[in-house]
Scaffold this motif. Sequence first.
Motif, PDB file in Angstrom:
ATOM      1  N   THR A 160       0.842  -1.198   0.000  1.00 17.37           N
ATOM      2  CA  THR A 160       0.000   0.000   0.000  1.00 17.37           C
ATOM      3  C   THR A 160       0.881   1.253   0.000  1.00 17.37           C
ATOM      4  O   THR A 160       0.571   2.255   0.640  1.00 17.37           O
ATOM      5  N   MET A 161       1.983   1.159  -0.725  1.00 18.92           N
ATOM      6  CA  MET A 161       2.899   2.304  -0.790  1.00 18.92           C
ATOM      7  C   MET A 161       3.497   2.412  -2.182  1.00 18.92           C
ATOM      8  O   MET A 161       3.728   1.405  -2.846  1.00 18.92           O
ATOM      9  N   ASN A 162       3.824   3.615  -2.576  1.00 18.52           N
ATOM     10  CA  ASN A 162       4.675   3.826  -3.753  1.00 18.52           C
ATOM     11  C   ASN A 162       6.119   3.726  -3.283  1.00 18.52           C
ATOM     12  O   ASN A 162       6.395   3.725  -2.092  1.00 18.52           O
ATOM     13  N   ILE A 163       7.045   3.659  -4.255  1.00 22.12           N
ATOM     14  CA  ILE A 163       8.440   3.500  -3.855  1.00 22.12           C
ATOM     15  C   ILE A 163       9.325   4.550  -4.524  1.00 22.12           C
ATOM     16  O   ILE A 163       9.020   5.017  -5.638  1.00 22.12           O
ATOM     17  N   HIS A 164      10.378   4.925  -3.820  1.00 25.03           N
ATOM     18  CA  HIS A 164      11.313   5.948  -4.306  1.00 25.03           C
ATOM     19  C   HIS A 164      12.737   5.474  -4.035  1.00 25.03           C
ATOM     20  O   HIS A 164      12.994   4.803  -3.024  1.00 25.03           O
ATOM     21  N   PHE A 165      13.646   5.880  -4.928  1.00 25.50           N
ATOM     22  CA  PHE A 165      15.064   5.549  -4.762  1.00 25.50           C
ATOM     23  C   PHE A 165      15.865   6.841  -4.812  1.00 25.50           C
ATOM     24  O   PHE A 165      15.669   7.654  -5.731  1.00 25.50           O
ATOM     25  N   LEU A 166      16.758   7.013  -3.860  1.00 24.34           N
ATOM     26  CA  LEU A 166      17.686   8.137  -3.934  1.00 24.34           C
ATOM     27  C   LEU A 166      19.004   7.573  -4.444  1.00 24.34           C
ATOM     28  O   LEU A 166      19.667   6.788  -3.756  1.00 24.34           O
ATOM     29  N   ILE A 167      19.336   7.922  -5.699  1.00 23.63           N
ATOM     30  CA  ILE A 167      20.555   7.431  -6.328  1.00 23.63           C
ATOM     31  C   ILE A 167      21.458   8.643  -6.537  1.00 23.63           C
ATOM     32  O   ILE A 167      21.110   9.557  -7.283  1.00 23.63           O
ATOM     33  N   ASP A 168      22.589   8.652  -5.840  1.00 25.86           N
ATOM     34  CA  ASP A 168      23.415   9.869  -5.710  1.00 25.86           C
ATOM     35  C   ASP A 168      22.491  10.989  -5.245  1.00 25.86           C
ATOM     36  O   ASP A 168      21.821  10.824  -4.254  1.00 25.86           O
ATOM     37  N   ASP A 169      22.410  12.092  -6.018  1.00 29.17           N
ATOM     38  CA  ASP A 169      21.479  13.123  -5.537  1.00 29.17           C
ATOM     39  C   ASP A 169      20.260  13.246  -6.462  1.00 29.17           C
ATOM     40  O   ASP A 169      19.704  14.316  -6.659  1.00 29.17           O
ATOM     41  N   THR A 170      19.859  12.089  -7.022  1.00 29.08           N
ATOM     42  CA  THR A 170      18.675  12.078  -7.875  1.00 29.08           C
ATOM     43  C   THR A 170      17.579  11.228  -7.230  1.00 29.08           C
ATOM     44  O   THR A 170      17.831  10.094  -6.817  1.00 29.08           O
ATOM     45  N   LEU A 171      16.389  11.808  -7.141  1.00 26.20           N
ATOM     46  CA  LEU A 171      15.247  11.039  -6.640  1.00 26.20           C
ATOM     47  C   LEU A 171      14.589  10.349  -7.828  1.00 26.20           C
ATOM     48  O   LEU A 171      14.067  11.019  -8.725  1.00 26.20           O
ATOM     49  N   VAL A 172      14.657   9.020  -7.835  1.00 31.77           N
ATOM     50  CA  VAL A 172      14.057   8.257  -8.934  1.00 31.77           C
ATOM     51  C   VAL A 172      12.784   7.586  -8.433  1.00 31.77           C
ATOM     52  O   VAL A 172      12.803   6.846  -7.442  1.00 31.77           O
ATOM     53  N   THR A 173      11.674   7.871  -9.106  1.00 34.55           N
ATOM     54  CA  THR A 173      10.373   7.315  -8.714  1.00 34.55           C
ATOM     55  C   THR A 173       9.781   6.617  -9.939  1.00 34.55           C
ATOM     56  O   THR A 173       9.728   7.222 -11.015  1.00 34.55           O
ATOM     57  N   PRO A 174       9.363   5.364  -9.812  1.00 33.71           N
ATOM     58  CA  PRO A 174       8.762   4.682 -10.964  1.00 33.71           C
ATOM     59  C   PRO A 174       7.636   5.506 -11.594  1.00 33.71           C
ATOM     60  O   PRO A 174       6.777   6.040 -10.885  1.00 33.71           O
ATOM     61  N   ALA A 175       7.695   5.637 -12.913  1.00 35.24           N
ATOM     62  CA  ALA A 175       6.696   6.419 -13.640  1.00 35.24           C
ATOM     63  C   ALA A 175       5.334   5.723 -13.579  1.00 35.24           C
ATOM     64  O   ALA A 175       5.254   4.491 -13.475  1.00 35.24           O
ATOM     65  N   LEU A 176       4.278   6.518 -13.667  1.00 37.19           N
ATOM     66  CA  LEU A 176       2.914   5.977 -13.615  1.00 37.19           C
ATOM     67  C   LEU A 176       2.553   5.437 -14.996  1.00 37.19           C
ATOM     68  O   LEU A 176       2.131   6.177 -15.873  1.00 37.19           O
ATOM     69  N   THR A 177       2.775   4.146 -15.161  1.00 37.24           N
ATOM     70  CA  THR A 177       2.610   3.545 -16.488  1.00 37.24           C
ATOM     71  C   THR A 177       1.253   2.877 -16.667  1.00 37.24           C
ATOM     72  O   THR A 177       1.021   2.195 -17.653  1.00 37.24           O
ATOM     73  N   GLY A 178       0.365   3.037 -15.682  1.00 39.38           N
ATOM     74  CA  GLY A 178      -0.980   2.483 -15.827  1.00 39.38           C
ATOM     75  C   GLY A 178      -1.283   1.345 -14.864  1.00 39.38           C
ATOM     76  O   GLY A 178      -2.434   0.952 -14.696  1.00 39.38           O
ATOM     77  N   SER A 179      -0.236   0.806 -14.225  1.00 44.68           N
ATOM     78  CA  SER A 179      -0.483  -0.300 -13.293  1.00 44.68           C
ATOM     79  C   SER A 179      -0.098   0.075 -11.864  1.00 44.68           C
ATOM     80  O   SER A 179      -0.109  -0.749 -10.964  1.00 44.68           O
ATOM     81  N   ILE A 180       0.264   1.335 -11.670  1.00 47.10           N
ATOM     82  CA  ILE A 180       0.696   1.803 -10.343  1.00 47.10           C
ATOM     83  C   ILE A 180      -0.353   2.766  -9.801  1.00 47.10           C
ATOM     84  O   ILE A 180      -0.864   3.606 -10.548  1.00 47.10           O
ATOM     85  N   LEU A 181      -0.655   2.679  -8.509  1.00 47.92           N
ATOM     86  CA  LEU A 181      -1.594   3.640  -7.931  1.00 47.92           C
ATOM     87  C   LEU A 181      -0.898   5.000  -7.807  1.00 47.92           C
ATOM     88  O   LEU A 181       0.180   5.084  -7.221  1.00 47.92           O
TER      89      LEU A 181
END
Length: 359
Positions: free
Chosen positions: A241-262
């Motif tokens: 029941t959560m979205n996910i985020h990655f901090l890679i170096d100083d970039t916040l990477v968040t999976p794009a909303l491709t139609g299967s993510i809330l």
Amino acid sequence: MMNEIISNTKFDVELTNESRIHEVDFDNLVFGRKFSDHMFEMTYEDGQWQQPKVKPYGAFEITPAMNVLHYGQAVFEGMKAFYVDEDTVHIFRPKVHHERFNRSCRRLCIPETDYDTFIEALETLIKLDKQWIPQESGTALYLRPFIFASDDLLAARSSDKFTYQIITSPVGAYYAEGFNPVSLTTTDEYVRAVSGGTGDSKAAGNYAGSFLPAKKAKEEGYTQVLWLDAKEHKYVEEVGTMNIHFLIDDTLVTPALTGSILPGVTRRSIIALAEDWGLNVEERRITIDEVFEAHEDGSLKEIFGSGTAAVVSPVGFINHKGRTIELDREKPGKFAKKCFDAITDIQYGRAEDKFGWVH
Ligand code: PMP
């Protein structure tokens, strides 16, 4: 004895004769177990939404043939109201929650609802059941709007009748004993959602389908499943029941909303904050292999989930086919903590609401 009825708003309001608030142990709140004295209800029939009402929380009659019991035509929302002071309660981003609610309705063939009724219903419930809002920092009144197909119809097609209700529930501090990093595992046996399906709606059935994989993950010692895309089993999507985020170096990477993510409201808030703070922000597809590579070359700084319940949830461990990532399981990363503080400060009125997020 008849319940008192007042009509000071656009709703008929039927007051409870006897509050159940004495049943609540505010020092030991269990999520989703106790419900405030009043609820909102509006039915849809003859092609339109009928007169809305507020009434005592309680059981109602359903028949065995009710559509939702067989075909699961139902959507919901989950949001929170925060005690600020004697005169002020904040609802966090109700407009965005309502937009998602309507979007879910469209996908599930449920008639949409208007924002004015939604916000007035919430305000009325919060005013009537003000005593139910816990006041300790970290606590909140959870708000659960939902709509289900209520026709007696054993035919696999959209119902002609719907029931829209809102119930509220006092919830405790998620992190009463400090942050609690979660451990996740991928699965190649199950998928949560496919693009074109209902995964980007808050449809009741999405959750039913995730219980078995979640149960198996728990049995193997993980907190939740880390969902990969259904087609290639390659791209990271989200968590229970959560979205996910990655901090890679100083970039916040968040999976794009491709139609299967809330499309999470907290997700969106974190991205807005990160942009405001001048971080590099990328919403794009990210493979699980890229996450492992970033971990191996040392550029992966933090992984965290986001959602209404916990705001942010640090991820301490990931298993993917026996390969593992272990991050600091004891404390959240600095960036996750910064997001948590920024959002909760706005929610509890401790910081200026510069984005206009609270109502
Ligand atoms: N994904 C799923 C499947 C969820 O159920 C939730 C909780 N609503 C989220 C993500 C996070 O969304 P939000 O930030 O709006 O609570």
